[in-house]
Design a protein around this motif. Structure first.
Motif, PDB file in Angstrom:
ATOM      1  N   LEU A 167     -17.781  -1.585  17.250  1.00 59.87           N
ATOM      2  CA  LEU A 167     -18.465  -0.485  16.570  1.00 59.87           C
ATOM      3  C   LEU A 167     -19.250  -0.989  15.360  1.00 59.87           C
ATOM      4  CD1 LEU A 167     -15.608   2.175  16.715  1.00 59.87           C
ATOM      5  CD2 LEU A 167     -17.689   2.108  18.103  1.00 59.87           C
ATOM      6  N   SER A 168     -19.512  -2.269  15.319  1.00 60.95           N
ATOM      7  CA  SER A 168     -20.218  -2.881  14.189  1.00 60.95           C
ATOM      8  C   SER A 168     -21.545  -2.183  13.911  1.00 60.95           C
ATOM      9  CB  SER A 168     -20.506  -4.356  14.482  1.00 60.95           C
ATOM     10  OG  SER A 168     -19.318  -5.058  14.644  1.00 60.95           O
ATOM     11  N   SER A 169     -21.866  -2.123  12.627  1.00 64.88           N
ATOM     12  CA  SER A 169     -23.138  -1.579  12.138  1.00 64.88           C
ATOM     13  C   SER A 169     -23.312  -0.089  12.428  1.00 64.88           C
ATOM     14  CB  SER A 169     -24.319  -2.380  12.702  1.00 64.88           C
ATOM     15  OG  SER A 169     -24.217  -3.731  12.306  1.00 64.88           O
ATOM     16  N   ASN A 170     -22.209   0.620  12.566  1.00 63.39           N
ATOM     17  CA  ASN A 170     -22.233   2.075  12.694  1.00 63.39           C
ATOM     18  C   ASN A 170     -21.532   2.667  11.477  1.00 63.39           C
ATOM     19  OD1 ASN A 170     -23.276   2.865  15.492  1.00 63.39           O
ATOM     20  ND2 ASN A 170     -21.827   1.230  15.966  1.00 63.39           N
ATOM     21  N   PRO A 171     -22.200   3.544  10.745  1.00 61.50           N
ATOM     22  CA  PRO A 171     -21.527   4.158   9.589  1.00 61.50           C
ATOM     23  C   PRO A 171     -20.386   5.061  10.057  1.00 61.50           C
ATOM     24  CG  PRO A 171     -23.697   5.133   9.936  1.00 61.50           C
ATOM     25  CD  PRO A 171     -23.561   4.018  10.926  1.00 61.50           C
ATOM     26  N   LEU A 172     -19.170   4.714   9.665  1.00 64.40           N
ATOM     27  CA  LEU A 172     -17.988   5.459  10.102  1.00 64.40           C
ATOM     28  C   LEU A 172     -17.259   6.047   8.897  1.00 64.40           C
ATOM     29  CD1 LEU A 172     -16.622   2.864  12.676  1.00 64.40           C
ATOM     30  CD2 LEU A 172     -17.924   4.935  13.170  1.00 64.40           C
ATOM     31  N   CYS A 206     -19.718  -1.397   8.696  1.00 65.30           N
ATOM     32  CA  CYS A 206     -19.567   0.041   8.991  1.00 65.30           C
ATOM     33  C   CYS A 206     -19.450   0.898   7.735  1.00 65.30           C
ATOM     34  CB  CYS A 206     -18.342   0.269   9.884  1.00 65.30           C
ATOM     35  SG  CYS A 206     -18.553  -0.349  11.558  1.00 65.30           S
ATOM     36  N   GLY A 207     -19.506   0.282   6.564  1.00 62.58           N
ATOM     37  CA  GLY A 207     -19.379   1.048   5.328  1.00 62.58           C
ATOM     38  C   GLY A 207     -17.972   1.568   5.080  1.00 62.58           C
ATOM     39  N   LEU A 208     -16.988   0.890   5.645  1.00 61.45           N
ATOM     40  CA  LEU A 208     -15.602   1.343   5.513  1.00 61.45           C
ATOM     41  C   LEU A 208     -15.084   1.191   4.090  1.00 61.45           C
ATOM     42  CD1 LEU A 208     -14.055  -0.235   8.731  1.00 61.45           C
ATOM     43  CD2 LEU A 208     -14.992   2.061   8.436  1.00 61.45           C
ATOM     44  N   VAL A 209     -14.275   2.132   3.671  1.00 65.21           N
ATOM     45  CA  VAL A 209     -13.594   2.094   2.378  1.00 65.21           C
ATOM     46  C   VAL A 209     -12.094   2.145   2.632  1.00 65.21           C
ATOM     47  CG1 VAL A 209     -15.519   3.123   1.116  1.00 65.21           C
ATOM     48  CG2 VAL A 209     -13.760   4.597   2.098  1.00 65.21           C
ATOM     49  N   ASP A 210     -11.312   1.937   1.600  1.00 65.13           N
ATOM     50  CA  ASP A 210      -9.853   1.876   1.748  1.00 65.13           C
ATOM     51  C   ASP A 210      -9.282   3.093   2.478  1.00 65.13           C
ATOM     52  OD1 ASP A 210     -10.091  -0.465   0.353  1.00 65.13           O
ATOM     53  OD2 ASP A 210      -9.234   0.302  -1.500  1.00 65.13           O
ATOM     54  N   GLY A 211      -9.721   4.280   2.121  1.00 67.48           N
ATOM     55  CA  GLY A 211      -9.200   5.492   2.733  1.00 67.48           C
ATOM     56  C   GLY A 211      -9.486   5.567   4.230  1.00 67.48           C
ATOM     57  N   THR A 212     -10.586   5.007   4.655  1.00 70.71           N
ATOM     58  CA  THR A 212     -10.933   5.005   6.078  1.00 70.71           C
ATOM     59  C   THR A 212      -9.937   4.177   6.876  1.00 70.71           C
ATOM     60  OG1 THR A 212     -13.253   5.046   5.397  1.00 70.71           O
ATOM     61  CG2 THR A 212     -12.823   4.658   7.711  1.00 70.71           C
ATOM     62  N   ILE A 213      -9.502   3.066   6.320  1.00 72.50           N
ATOM     63  CA  ILE A 213      -8.572   2.173   7.005  1.00 72.50           C
ATOM     64  C   ILE A 213      -7.233   2.869   7.255  1.00 72.50           C
ATOM     65  CG2 ILE A 213      -7.262   0.023   6.752  1.00 72.50           C
ATOM     66  CD1 ILE A 213     -10.170  -0.372   7.527  1.00 72.50           C
ATOM     67  N   LYS A 214      -6.856   3.789   6.383  1.00 70.89           N
ATOM     68  CA  LYS A 214      -5.585   4.505   6.563  1.00 70.89           C
ATOM     69  C   LYS A 214      -5.552   5.279   7.876  1.00 70.89           C
ATOM     70  CE  LYS A 214      -4.542   4.925   1.699  1.00 70.89           C
ATOM     71  NZ  LYS A 214      -4.390   5.804   0.550  1.00 70.89           N
ATOM     72  N   SER A 215      -6.702   5.691   8.373  1.00 73.43           N
ATOM     73  CA  SER A 215      -6.733   6.450   9.622  1.00 73.43           C
ATOM     74  C   SER A 215      -6.705   5.552  10.862  1.00 73.43           C
ATOM     75  CB  SER A 215      -7.968   7.361   9.661  1.00 73.43           C
ATOM     76  OG  SER A 215      -9.156   6.603   9.662  1.00 73.43           O
ATOM     77  N   LEU A 216      -6.652   4.247  10.664  1.00 73.43           N
ATOM     78  CA  LEU A 216      -6.643   3.308  11.783  1.00 73.43           C
ATOM     79  C   LEU A 216      -5.373   3.408  12.615  1.00 73.43           C
ATOM     80  CD1 LEU A 216      -8.155   1.008  13.199  1.00 73.43           C
ATOM     81  CD2 LEU A 216      -7.129  -0.575  11.585  1.00 73.43           C
ATOM     82  N   GLY A 217      -4.245   3.587  11.975  1.00 76.64           N
ATOM     83  CA  GLY A 217      -2.985   3.688  12.704  1.00 76.64           C
ATOM     84  C   GLY A 217      -2.504   2.342  13.233  1.00 76.64           C
ATOM     85  N   LEU A 245      -3.310  -5.504  19.344  1.00 79.76           N
ATOM     86  CA  LEU A 245      -4.513  -6.017  18.689  1.00 79.76           C
ATOM     87  C   LEU A 245      -4.299  -7.444  18.188  1.00 79.76           C
ATOM     88  CD1 LEU A 245      -7.338  -4.846  17.877  1.00 79.76           C
ATOM     89  CD2 LEU A 245      -6.389  -4.570  15.597  1.00 79.76           C
ATOM     90  N   THR A 246      -5.178  -8.354  18.589  1.00 82.47           N
ATOM     91  CA  THR A 246      -5.088  -9.741  18.134  1.00 82.47           C
ATOM     92  C   THR A 246      -6.286 -10.141  17.282  1.00 82.47           C
ATOM     93  OG1 THR A 246      -6.127 -10.559  20.165  1.00 82.47           O
ATOM     94  CG2 THR A 246      -3.710 -10.486  20.101  1.00 82.47           C
ATOM     95  N   GLU A 247      -7.372  -9.375  17.346  1.00 82.65           N
ATOM     96  CA  GLU A 247      -8.574  -9.697  16.572  1.00 82.65           C
ATOM     97  C   GLU A 247      -9.103  -8.441  15.903  1.00 82.65           C
ATOM     98  OE1 GLU A 247     -12.441 -12.348  17.396  1.00 82.65           O
ATOM     99  OE2 GLU A 247     -12.285 -10.622  18.734  1.00 82.65           O
ATOM    100  N   LEU A 248      -9.243  -8.502  14.581  1.00 83.98           N
ATOM    101  CA  LEU A 248      -9.750  -7.377  13.799  1.00 83.98           C
ATOM    102  C   LEU A 248     -10.821  -7.897  12.851  1.00 83.98           C
ATOM    103  CD1 LEU A 248      -9.623  -4.403  12.980  1.00 83.98           C
ATOM    104  CD2 LEU A 248      -7.713  -4.990  11.450  1.00 83.98           C
ATOM    105  N   LEU A 249     -12.038  -7.438  13.059  1.00 84.63           N
ATOM    106  CA  LEU A 249     -13.177  -7.890  12.259  1.00 84.63           C
ATOM    107  C   LEU A 249     -13.624  -6.763  11.337  1.00 84.63           C
ATOM    108  CD1 LEU A 249     -15.136  -9.641  15.158  1.00 84.63           C
ATOM    109  CD2 LEU A 249     -13.374 -10.604  13.658  1.00 84.63           C
ATOM    110  N   LEU A 250     -13.439  -6.979  10.047  1.00 84.46           N
ATOM    111  CA  LEU A 250     -13.743  -5.966   9.032  1.00 84.46           C
ATOM    112  C   LEU A 250     -14.711  -6.486   7.973  1.00 84.46           C
ATOM    113  CD1 LEU A 250     -10.084  -4.690   8.513  1.00 84.46           C
ATOM    114  CD2 LEU A 250     -11.940  -3.435   9.625  1.00 84.46           C
ATOM    115  N   ALA A 251     -15.509  -7.462   8.309  1.00 78.21           N
ATOM    116  CA  ALA A 251     -16.422  -8.085   7.345  1.00 78.21           C
ATOM    117  C   ALA A 251     -17.505  -7.110   6.879  1.00 78.21           C
ATOM    118  CB  ALA A 251     -17.078  -9.318   7.956  1.00 78.21           C
ATOM    119  N   ASN A 252     -17.988  -7.352   5.676  1.00 82.66           N
ATOM    120  CA  ASN A 252     -19.127  -6.619   5.119  1.00 82.66           C
ATOM    121  C   ASN A 252     -18.910  -5.111   5.061  1.00 82.66           C
ATOM    122  OD1 ASN A 252     -21.160  -8.844   4.673  1.00 82.66           O
ATOM    123  ND2 ASN A 252     -20.635  -9.156   6.823  1.00 82.66           N
TER     124      ASN A 252
END
Length: 92
Positions: free
Chosen positions: A6-11, A31-42, A47-54
């Motif tokens: 979902l890279s480069s999609n504002p979420l 994706c413009g993610l902030v700390d609060g957004t990550i809380k909804s990840l569950g 999962l073995t690879e998680l890319l959260l750069a930029n």
């Protein structure tokens, strides 16, 4: 589904990803993610690879990232707003 990019999609939420329990690779870079957004990840148990750069994540998001999966092999948090822990820096 094993891979989701979902890279480069504002979420503003990641709640829909919770049902993807067979995800092995998830890319959420730029994706413009902030700390609060990550809380909804569950939990994503395989999962073995998680890319959260930029994004706009701070060190406050790290506990939630760690809870996402205990099987992470690749975790990219580059170019976020993470701060080095002063105590860890003094120990080096």
């Amino acid at each position: 589904m094993e891979e989701l990019d979902l890279s480069s999609n504002p979420l503003s939420t990641l709640a829909g990803i919770r049902g993807c329990r067979s995800l092995e690779s998830l890319s959420l870079s730029h994706c413009g993610l902030v700390d609060g957004t990550i809380k909804s990840l569950g939990r994503l148990p395989v999962l073995t690879e998680l890319l959260l750069a930029n994004n706009h994540l701070t060190s406050a998001a790290l506990p939630q990232v760690a809870k996402a999966s205990t099987r992470l092999v690749v975790l990219d948090l580059s170019s976020n707003d993470l701060e080095e822990d002063d105590e860890a820096a003094a120990a080096e």
